[in-house]
Design a protein around this motif. Structure first.
Motif, mmCIF file in Angstrom:
data_model
loop_
_atom_site.group_PDB
_atom_site.id
_atom_site.type_symbol
_atom_site.label_atom_id
_atom_site.label_comp_id
_atom_site.label_asym_id
_atom_site.label_seq_id
_atom_site.Cartn_x
_atom_site.Cartn_y
_atom_site.Cartn_z
ATOM 1 N N SER A 29 46.910 39.198 38.343
ATOM 2 C CA SER A 29 45.923 40.246 38.453
ATOM 3 C C SER A 29 44.932 39.978 37.326
ATOM 4 O O SER A 29 43.755 40.220 37.676
ATOM 5 C CB SER A 29 46.434 41.450 38.879
ATOM 6 O OG SER A 29 47.022 42.032 37.749
ATOM 7 N N ARG A 30 45.450 39.434 36.411
ATOM 8 C CA ARG A 30 44.590 39.450 35.025
ATOM 9 C C ARG A 30 43.277 38.358 35.213
ATOM 10 O O ARG A 30 42.502 38.292 34.753
ATOM 11 C CB ARG A 30 45.603 39.233 33.830
ATOM 12 C CG ARG A 30 44.665 38.645 32.467
ATOM 13 C CD ARG A 30 44.838 37.413 32.493
ATOM 14 N NE ARG A 30 43.923 36.895 31.162
ATOM 15 C CZ ARG A 30 42.745 36.685 31.080
ATOM 16 N NH1 ARG A 30 41.979 36.853 32.049
ATOM 17 N NH2 ARG A 30 42.047 36.318 29.916
ATOM 18 N N ASP A 31 43.759 37.283 35.876
ATOM 19 C CA ASP A 31 43.186 36.224 35.953
ATOM 20 C C ASP A 31 42.305 36.423 37.707
ATOM 21 O O ASP A 31 40.872 35.946 37.485
ATOM 22 C CB ASP A 31 44.041 34.985 36.345
ATOM 23 C CG ASP A 31 43.090 33.645 35.923
ATOM 24 O OD1 ASP A 31 42.817 33.303 34.826
ATOM 25 O OD2 ASP A 31 42.803 33.149 36.993
ATOM 26 N N LEU A 32 42.853 36.752 38.595
ATOM 27 C CA LEU A 32 42.107 36.840 39.705
ATOM 28 C C LEU A 32 40.984 37.714 39.827
ATOM 29 O O LEU A 32 39.953 37.370 40.631
ATOM 30 C CB LEU A 32 43.157 36.927 40.919
ATOM 31 C CG LEU A 32 42.734 36.792 42.292
ATOM 32 C CD1 LEU A 32 42.112 35.419 42.629
ATOM 33 C CD2 LEU A 32 43.557 37.012 43.575
ATOM 34 N N GLY A 33 41.082 38.958 39.378
ATOM 35 C CA GLY A 33 40.124 40.092 39.727
ATOM 36 C C GLY A 33 38.871 39.515 38.673
ATOM 37 O O GLY A 33 37.968 39.338 39.073
ATOM 38 N N PRO A 34 38.790 39.323 37.410
ATOM 39 C CA PRO A 34 37.792 38.777 36.747
ATOM 40 C C PRO A 34 37.216 37.429 37.426
ATOM 41 O O PRO A 34 36.000 37.093 37.329
ATOM 42 C CB PRO A 34 38.412 38.660 35.586
ATOM 43 C CG PRO A 34 39.569 39.544 35.420
ATOM 44 C CD PRO A 34 40.006 39.463 36.595
ATOM 45 N N ARG A 35 38.015 36.530 37.985
ATOM 46 C CA ARG A 35 37.305 35.062 38.484
ATOM 47 C C ARG A 35 36.868 35.621 39.697
ATOM 48 O O ARG A 35 35.387 35.038 39.835
ATOM 49 C CB ARG A 35 38.532 34.412 38.889
ATOM 50 C CG ARG A 35 38.037 33.005 39.106
ATOM 51 C CD ARG A 35 39.403 32.193 39.496
ATOM 52 N NE ARG A 35 40.504 32.049 38.511
ATOM 53 C CZ ARG A 35 40.149 30.971 37.463
ATOM 54 N NH1 ARG A 35 39.362 30.283 37.468
ATOM 55 N NH2 ARG A 35 41.299 31.126 36.691
ATOM 56 N N ILE A 36 37.173 36.428 40.514
ATOM 57 C CA ILE A 36 36.207 36.716 41.557
ATOM 58 C C ILE A 36 34.968 37.619 41.131
ATOM 59 O O ILE A 36 33.809 37.449 41.951
ATOM 60 C CB ILE A 36 37.175 38.013 42.513
ATOM 61 C CG1 ILE A 36 38.337 37.324 43.358
ATOM 62 C CG2 ILE A 36 36.056 38.404 43.441
ATOM 63 C CD1 ILE A 36 39.137 38.378 43.884
ATOM 64 N N PHE A 37 34.770 38.317 40.214
ATOM 65 C CA PHE A 37 33.995 38.993 39.768
ATOM 66 C C PHE A 37 32.777 38.036 39.086
ATOM 67 O O PHE A 37 31.682 37.931 39.304
ATOM 68 C CB PHE A 37 34.002 39.859 38.533
ATOM 69 C CG PHE A 37 32.999 40.327 37.755
ATOM 70 C CD1 PHE A 37 32.163 41.525 38.198
ATOM 71 C CD2 PHE A 37 32.149 39.570 36.505
ATOM 72 C CE1 PHE A 37 31.086 41.674 37.681
ATOM 73 C CE2 PHE A 37 31.187 40.260 35.872
ATOM 74 C CZ PHE A 37 30.473 41.475 36.379
ATOM 75 N N THR A 38 33.221 36.919 38.235
ATOM 76 C CA THR A 38 32.290 35.877 37.872
ATOM 77 C C THR A 38 31.887 35.149 38.920
ATOM 78 O O THR A 38 30.541 34.509 38.822
ATOM 79 C CB THR A 38 33.253 34.761 37.062
ATOM 80 O OG1 THR A 38 34.340 34.402 37.669
ATOM 81 C CG2 THR A 38 33.499 35.624 35.568
ATOM 82 N N ALA A 39 32.619 34.855 40.144
ATOM 83 C CA ALA A 39 31.905 34.203 41.337
ATOM 84 C C ALA A 39 30.776 34.912 41.802
ATOM 85 O O ALA A 39 29.870 34.293 42.415
ATOM 86 C CB ALA A 39 33.248 33.903 42.260
ATOM 87 N N ILE A 40 30.712 36.185 41.879
ATOM 88 C CA ILE A 40 29.827 37.146 42.181
ATOM 89 C C ILE A 40 28.727 37.320 41.186
ATOM 90 O O ILE A 40 27.278 37.321 41.684
ATOM 91 C CB ILE A 40 30.452 38.433 42.733
ATOM 92 C CG1 ILE A 40 31.395 38.302 43.776
ATOM 93 C CG2 ILE A 40 29.391 39.419 43.186
ATOM 94 C CD1 ILE A 40 32.048 39.580 44.242
ATOM 95 N N ALA A 41 28.997 37.367 40.169
ATOM 96 C CA ALA A 41 28.177 37.531 38.946
ATOM 97 C C ALA A 41 27.111 36.496 38.762
ATOM 98 O O ALA A 41 26.242 36.828 37.940
ATOM 99 C CB ALA A 41 28.682 38.122 37.798
ATOM 100 N N GLY A 42 27.444 35.234 39.287
ATOM 101 C CA GLY A 42 26.379 34.140 38.707
ATOM 102 C C GLY A 42 26.995 32.949 38.509
ATOM 103 O O GLY A 42 26.415 31.757 38.289
#
Length: 316
Positions: A209-222
């Motif tokens: 979860s430490r990696d997947l949640g922020p990775r999904i955010f970066t995919a959305i954020a730009g």
């Protein structure tokens, strides 16, 4: 009619308690990740002026310590391993996983907002995953250029195995557990130790979860879908490998340490024998006869009288 109202109230209270519990878990993971990701953002955007690699390790270690102090599961690999070994109910696992993903996602969004200007000033507005001005690594882990997928998988397995092995020892009441109240410091130091010794290959995610949640955010954020393609499709390694490593570490401790503990009866008998040994000197004092105690009390008086008699004789 009344029974239907009571059932409705019970369902509503259960739903409310579940929502509050989920919110509490999200809150704990959010705090841990804000401190950890914030330390990375400060080091990267500051170009080393506001910290270095050790700063990241300290940030994550202290963030974990704060999370443990508040109290909740923050690591999906730990939660899964605890369910597998019967220390946590399986029905709670989806709740923990969901809360961990939401907390990590929200923490990434918070750090992105907080360091928005710094990130764009650092990269010139070009959000990249790799290269000299890459910023995606602030939020998720990526392998070093020399690291292959199978070596990276092993890296995550070993790192998470060490985490679970030590966590099992720190919580084992029949071994040498962490002192009461000192668990947050012990777990935080453990994460710091893993970071400074096993972190350079791929950033020691050791937590899906430490990696997947922020990775999904970066995919959305730009940063776009490149966050899933980078490193030869690295994204699945810090998701799957920590689950394997967590079970491996917990199994090693179970087989080589926990199964060799004395049975509860033997452990209780050892405690009783130790208590009897400690109480033996007190029992001996209690068992002294009154005559012996009286003789001990009269001895100083007899010696005092003899000394006085000798002095009077010498004066004569």
């Amino acid at each position: 009619m009344y029974s239907a109202e009571i059932n409705y109230c019970n369902q509503f209270s259960h739903c409310l308690c579940g929502c509050l519990f989920l919110t509490g878990c999200v809150y704990v993971v959010f705090i841990f990740k804000v401190f950890g990701l914030g330390s990375v953002a400060q080091v990267v955007t500051g170009r080393g002026a506001f910290g270095e690699y050790l700063s990241v390790n300290v940030g994550f270690g202290l963030g974990v310590a704060m999370g443990v102090h508040i109290g909740a599961h923050m690591n999906t690999a730990v939660s899964f391993s605890m369910c597998l070994f019967g220390r946590l109910g399986w029905r709670m696992l989806p709740v923990y996983i969901l809360s961990q993903l939401i907390g990590s996602f929200l923490a990434a969004g918070t750090i992105y907002s907080l360091y928005y200007d710094a990130i764009y000033h650092y990269c010139g507005g070009n959000l990249t995953v790799s290269g000299p001005k890459a910023t995606a690594g602030i939020f998720a882990t990526y392998p070093a250029p020399y690291l292959s997928l199978h070596a990276g998988f092993l890296d995550q397995v070993i790192g998470t195995a060490m985490l679970l092995l030590c966590l099992m020892a720190l919580s084992d009441q029949r071994n040498q557990p962490a002192p009461s109240g000192g668990e947050p410091i012990a777990v935080g130091l453990l994460v710091l130790l893993i970071g400074v010794s096993l972190g350079s290959n791929s950033g020691y995610a050791i937590n899906p979860s430490r990696d997947l949640g922020p990775r999904i955010f970066t995919a959305i954020a730009g940063w776009g879908p490149e966050v899933f393609r980078a490193g030869n499709g690295w994204w699945w390694v810090p998701v799957l490998a920590p689950m394997v490593g967590g079970v491996t570490g917990a199994s090693i401790y179970k087989v080589f340490v926990e199964l060799h503990h004395p049975s509860p009866c033997e452990h209780r008998r050892e405690l009783e024998d130790k208590a009897e040994e400690e109480a033996a000197p007190l029992d001996m004092q209690k068992n002294l006869s009154p005559e012996v105690c009286h003789e001990f009390s009269l001895a100083p008086r007899i010696r005092m009288n003899e000394t006085t008699s000798n002095r009077s004789q010498s004066c004569i």
